[in-house]
Design a protein around this motif. Structure first.
Motif, PDB file in Angstrom:
ATOM      1  N   GLY A  66       1.260   2.122  -4.177  1.00 16.56           N
ATOM      2  CA  GLY A  66       2.058   1.376  -5.152  1.00 16.56           C
ATOM      3  C   GLY A  66       2.413   2.204  -6.375  1.00 16.56           C
ATOM      4  N   GLY A  67       2.530   3.525  -6.197  1.00 14.01           N
ATOM      5  CA  GLY A  67       2.919   4.413  -7.292  1.00 14.01           C
ATOM      6  C   GLY A  67       4.394   4.742  -7.245  1.00 14.01           C
ATOM      7  N   THR A  68       4.880   5.446  -8.284  1.00  9.09           N
ATOM      8  CA  THR A  68       6.297   5.803  -8.333  1.00  9.09           C
ATOM      9  C   THR A  68       6.584   7.115  -7.618  1.00  9.09           C
ATOM     10  OG1 THR A  68       5.902   6.841 -10.468  1.00  9.09           O
ATOM     11  CG2 THR A  68       6.764   4.586 -10.495  1.00  9.09           C
ATOM     12  N   ALA A  69       5.599   7.994  -7.514  1.00 12.25           N
ATOM     13  CA  ALA A  69       5.813   9.287  -6.858  1.00 12.25           C
ATOM     14  C   ALA A  69       4.455   9.925  -6.603  1.00 12.25           C
ATOM     15  CB  ALA A  69       6.649  10.215  -7.732  1.00 12.25           C
ATOM     16  N   ALA A  70       4.460  10.953  -5.747  1.00  8.21           N
ATOM     17  CA  ALA A  70       3.210  11.657  -5.471  1.00  8.21           C
ATOM     18  C   ALA A  70       3.485  13.138  -5.280  1.00  8.21           C
ATOM     19  CB  ALA A  70       2.539  11.080  -4.224  1.00  8.21           C
ATOM     20  N   ALA A  78       6.809   4.631   5.806  1.00  4.82           N
ATOM     21  CA  ALA A  78       7.240   5.024   4.456  1.00  4.82           C
ATOM     22  C   ALA A  78       7.458   6.533   4.371  1.00  4.82           C
ATOM     23  CB  ALA A  78       6.228   4.566   3.408  1.00  4.82           C
ATOM     24  N   GLY A  79       8.574   6.925   3.802  1.00  3.74           N
ATOM     25  CA  GLY A  79       8.894   8.338   3.583  1.00  3.74           C
ATOM     26  C   GLY A  79       9.562   9.017   4.758  1.00  3.74           C
ATOM     27  N   LEU A 113       4.152   0.200   6.209  1.00  2.00           N
ATOM     28  CA  LEU A 113       4.341   1.345   5.310  1.00  2.00           C
ATOM     29  C   LEU A 113       3.570   2.564   5.822  1.00  2.00           C
ATOM     30  CD1 LEU A 113       4.073  -0.357   1.782  1.00  2.00           C
ATOM     31  CD2 LEU A 113       6.140   0.374   2.964  1.00  2.00           C
ATOM     32  N   ALA A 135       2.529   7.569  -1.952  1.00  2.00           N
ATOM     33  CA  ALA A 135       3.003   6.846  -3.150  1.00  2.00           C
ATOM     34  C   ALA A 135       3.268   5.384  -2.785  1.00  2.00           C
ATOM     35  CB  ALA A 135       4.256   7.501  -3.715  1.00  2.00           C
ATOM     36  N   ALA A 136       3.879   5.156  -1.625  1.00  2.00           N
ATOM     37  CA  ALA A 136       4.185   3.785  -1.206  1.00  2.00           C
ATOM     38  C   ALA A 136       2.902   3.001  -0.936  1.00  2.00           C
ATOM     39  CB  ALA A 136       5.068   3.803   0.040  1.00  2.00           C
ATOM     40  N   GLU A 175       4.061  12.807   0.814  1.00  2.00           N
ATOM     41  CA  GLU A 175       3.978  12.391  -0.593  1.00  2.00           C
ATOM     42  C   GLU A 175       4.545  10.987  -0.785  1.00  2.00           C
ATOM     43  OE1 GLU A 175       4.305  16.917  -2.416  1.00  2.00           O
ATOM     44  OE2 GLU A 175       6.127  15.789  -2.050  1.00  2.00           O
ATOM     45  N   GLU A 176       5.723  10.751  -0.228  1.00  2.27           N
ATOM     46  CA  GLU A 176       6.319   9.432  -0.424  1.00  2.27           C
ATOM     47  C   GLU A 176       5.486   8.356   0.262  1.00  2.27           C
ATOM     48  OE1 GLU A 176      10.459   8.937   0.603  1.00  2.27           O
ATOM     49  OE2 GLU A 176      10.445   6.853  -0.069  1.00  2.27           O
TER      50      GLU A 176
END
Lengths: 194, 426
Positions: free
Chosen positions: B77-81, B15-16, B11, B73-74, B69-70
């Motif tokens: 373990g959040g939904t968004a940043a 990620a993102g 990740l 967040a990944a 941001e993504e």
């Protein structure tokens, strides 16, 4: 069927297979979530039908409103219900009278009726509750990443630049089934009486 | 294959990010532009009305920054940043969504000195009142709750002494009070601690530190855990009431479990303006790709240096939660089993003068006001980062006059120990 969280493959399968979506409770008011979702799904190439008895005679993004599911007059793949939980059952009961039967009952973010879901599933329909198809489509295609949202998917492939009416690939690699564990747990706790 | 959970290091790299749609560039490009053209008037209106996904203006969002941001967040373990210009900006934007003038929030007494100043003085002029609590006494958080309390703020690994906070115990206080728990996870990074797994509702970072990791770019970020029910009791009008600036949109109703991150973007960042430079976002993204490797080395070096100092006759005490004898070691083993971080303090038998002398005698350690760099850093908090606190507050926050703070880098540990040894005996 566990309705607390969904495997990405389940949602992906639905969004990849349905072509027509009747949206019950669609609003012509352009700040309502239903308007956002309707317009986006139309832009992504779905055949959208707005259902709302209060707006018959008007159009939503060029599509004429119908009063009820029975008034659609043609086969529809998915019913997306933009009503609160207490108004779900009658819509599902009406959907069950359609022929051919729709393949999917989808209840919007915040809406959940387990009894209605069980009825629809008993008739062979797939059910999604408490989700938004716009958010899920945006997430699985990673289009939602423009807003810093965690798509919970990865891809090493070059994506196309989206144009009007274009379907996007939803086949990215899912991160752990697409769940955000803490958020799913919170939603489950909220839906259970304390 | 689709259900396999990629590991943290995967990740951190992927990620993102994906190849650029236009050019195929594999590394995320630096979209150094203020603005983005609209396809037509309807597209523009859809974007301004939050109906469509897309870019408008870099103060609201930017494609390079969105990857950052993504990714965070990944990792958390959040939904968004939402990324912003600095860690301090992240704190302002978060609290602007939660507090109205006259409201209160509870903050742990052990915090970065800059946060203590921001909460005590800057926020007072907004009518946001801070109540202090002691992270070593959970009851002090419970006793500080009032009907106007809107949030609780803690650091996972607390500045300056690297003490470990019992996140789960304080999350329980927040849950009972019906307010979100905000955790500043700067010193731990999600590699060592993921506060959302322990009950945090919002995570903030100074990206300037270990996440960016190279001491070259300022940045901050807000992560939405997607766990808090903003509609309950209508305590949070920014999220729950129709927003006049968006023709009556209710943020929590429209954006579900990432509503808080959207509120921070469209009501906070858009109107307060602390946007992150896309260039900084690029530098920080590059840093994050090696976060797991760097954190392993930071922690390994920090433990070796702490052990050396603990055995040195000129040293009175070492505060490092990774030492078995440390009062926070039990919490460290629970919350940060991979390592207790790389920022800690020690005190010298020679007091204030010995501290000043040590700092001036070091040849490899840099004397500066930052932490979380590849380079090893040293500072005397009482005369710098915590100098604006009164003497009592200095001691309570772990920055007494005899205390020296280290941020251990990723050099060879033998060289760091040799430098400290020569400086202590000089």
């Amino acid at each position: 069927m566990n309705h607390d969280n969904y495997d990405d493959n389940y949602i992906r399968g639905i969004l990849n297979s349905v072509k027509s979506i009747a949206m019950v409770g669609a609003s012509p008011v352009n700040v309502r979530p239903s308007y956002f979702a309707f317009k986006y799904l139309a832009q992504r190439g779905y055949d959208m039908i707005p259902v709302n008895p209060g707006h018959v005679g008007k159009n939503l993004v060029g599509k004429p409103f119908v009063a009820s599911l029975s008034d659609i007059g043609r086969a529809v793949d998915m019913i997306d219900i933009f009503r609160s939980s207490s108004h779900i059952m009658p819509v599902v009961e009406e959907a069950l009278t359609l022929s051919p039967l729709p393949k999917v009952i989808w209840m919007q973010l915040g809406a959940r009726d387990d009894a209605a879901a069980a009825k629809a599933e008993a008739a062979g329909m797939k059910v999604v509750m408490n989700r938004c198809p716009k958010i899920e489509y945006g997430r699985l295609s990673s289009e939602i990443s423009w807003m810093g949202v965690n798509s919970r998917t990865l891809s090493s492939k070059r994506a196309p630049i989206p144009t009007q009416g274009m379907r996007l690939s939803l086949n990215r690699m899912s991160v752990g089934g697409g769940a955000t564990a803490a958020s799913d747990r919170a939603a489950k706790n909220k839906s259970e009486p304390t | 294959m689709t259900d396999r959970l990629p590991g943290f290091s995967t990740l951190a790299v992927h990620a993102g990010a994906q190849p650029d749609p236009t050019t195929g560039a594999r590394v995320t490009p630096i979209y150094q532009t203020t603005s983005f053209v609209f396809n037509d008037a309807d597209h523009a209106a859809s974007l301004f009305g939050l109906q469509a996904f897309g870019n408008i203006y870099t103060r609201i969002g930017n494609p390079t920054t969105a990857v950052l941001e993504e990714r965070i967040a990944a990792l958390e373990g959040g939904t968004a940043a939402l990324a912003v210009a600095s860690g301090h900006a992240a704190q302002v934007v978060v609290l602007q969504q939660l507090l109205m003038p006259g409201d209160e929030f509870i903050a742990a007494r052990k915090l970065y000195g800059g946060s203590i100043n921001q909460f005590t003085h800057a926020f007072k002029s907004f009518g946001w009142n801070v109540a202090w609590a002691d992270p070593d006494d959970i009851g002090s958080f419970e006793r500080a709750v009032t009907p106007r309390t809107k949030a609780i703020f803690i650091e996972s690994i607390a500045n300056p002494a690297g003490s470990i906070t019992d996140i789960e115990a304080i999350a329980e206080v927040a849950r009972k009070a019906g307010v979100p728990l905000i955790v500043d996870n700067t010193l731990a990074t999600p590699y060592l601690i993921r506060p959302i797994d322990h009950g945090a509702d919002i995570v903030v970072h100074s990206l300037t530190k270990f996440l960016g990791g190279h001491g070259n770019s300022l940045g901050g970020v807000i992560v939405d855990a997607g766990t808090f029910d903003w509609s309950k009791d209508n305590k949070y009008p920014m999220l729950n009431e129709p927003r006049p600036e968006y023709h009556g949109i209710r943020i929590q109703e429209t954006f579900g479990n990432f509503a808080f991150a959207i509120a921070c973007r469209v009501l906070g960042l858009r109107d307060l303006g602390p946007a992150l430079s896309p260039f900084n976002a690029f530098m920080i993204l590059t840093g994050i790709e090696t976060l797991p490797l760097r954190m392993q080395k930071h922690c390994e070096n920090a433990k070796a240096v702490a052990e050396f100092l603990a055995g040195h006759p000129a040293v009175a005490s070492v505060n490092y939660a990774g030492l078995a004898s440390d009062r926070y070691n039990k919490l460290a083993r629970k919350y940060a089993p991979k390592g207790a971080g790389a920022v800690f303090t020690f005190s010298l038998r020679g007091g204030y003068d010995a501290g000043v002398s040590l700092v001036s005698n070091l040849k490899l350690f840099s004397h500066l006001a930052n932490v979380g760099d590849t380079r090893s850093l040293v500072i005397h908090p009482a005369s710098t980062t915590h100098s604006q606190l009164d003497d009592d507050a200095k001691v309570r926050s772990g920055a007494g006059p005899d205390v020296v703070r280290l941020s251990i880098g990723i050099e060879d540990k033998e060289d760091l120990i040799a430098d400290l040894e020569q400086a202590l005996s000089a």
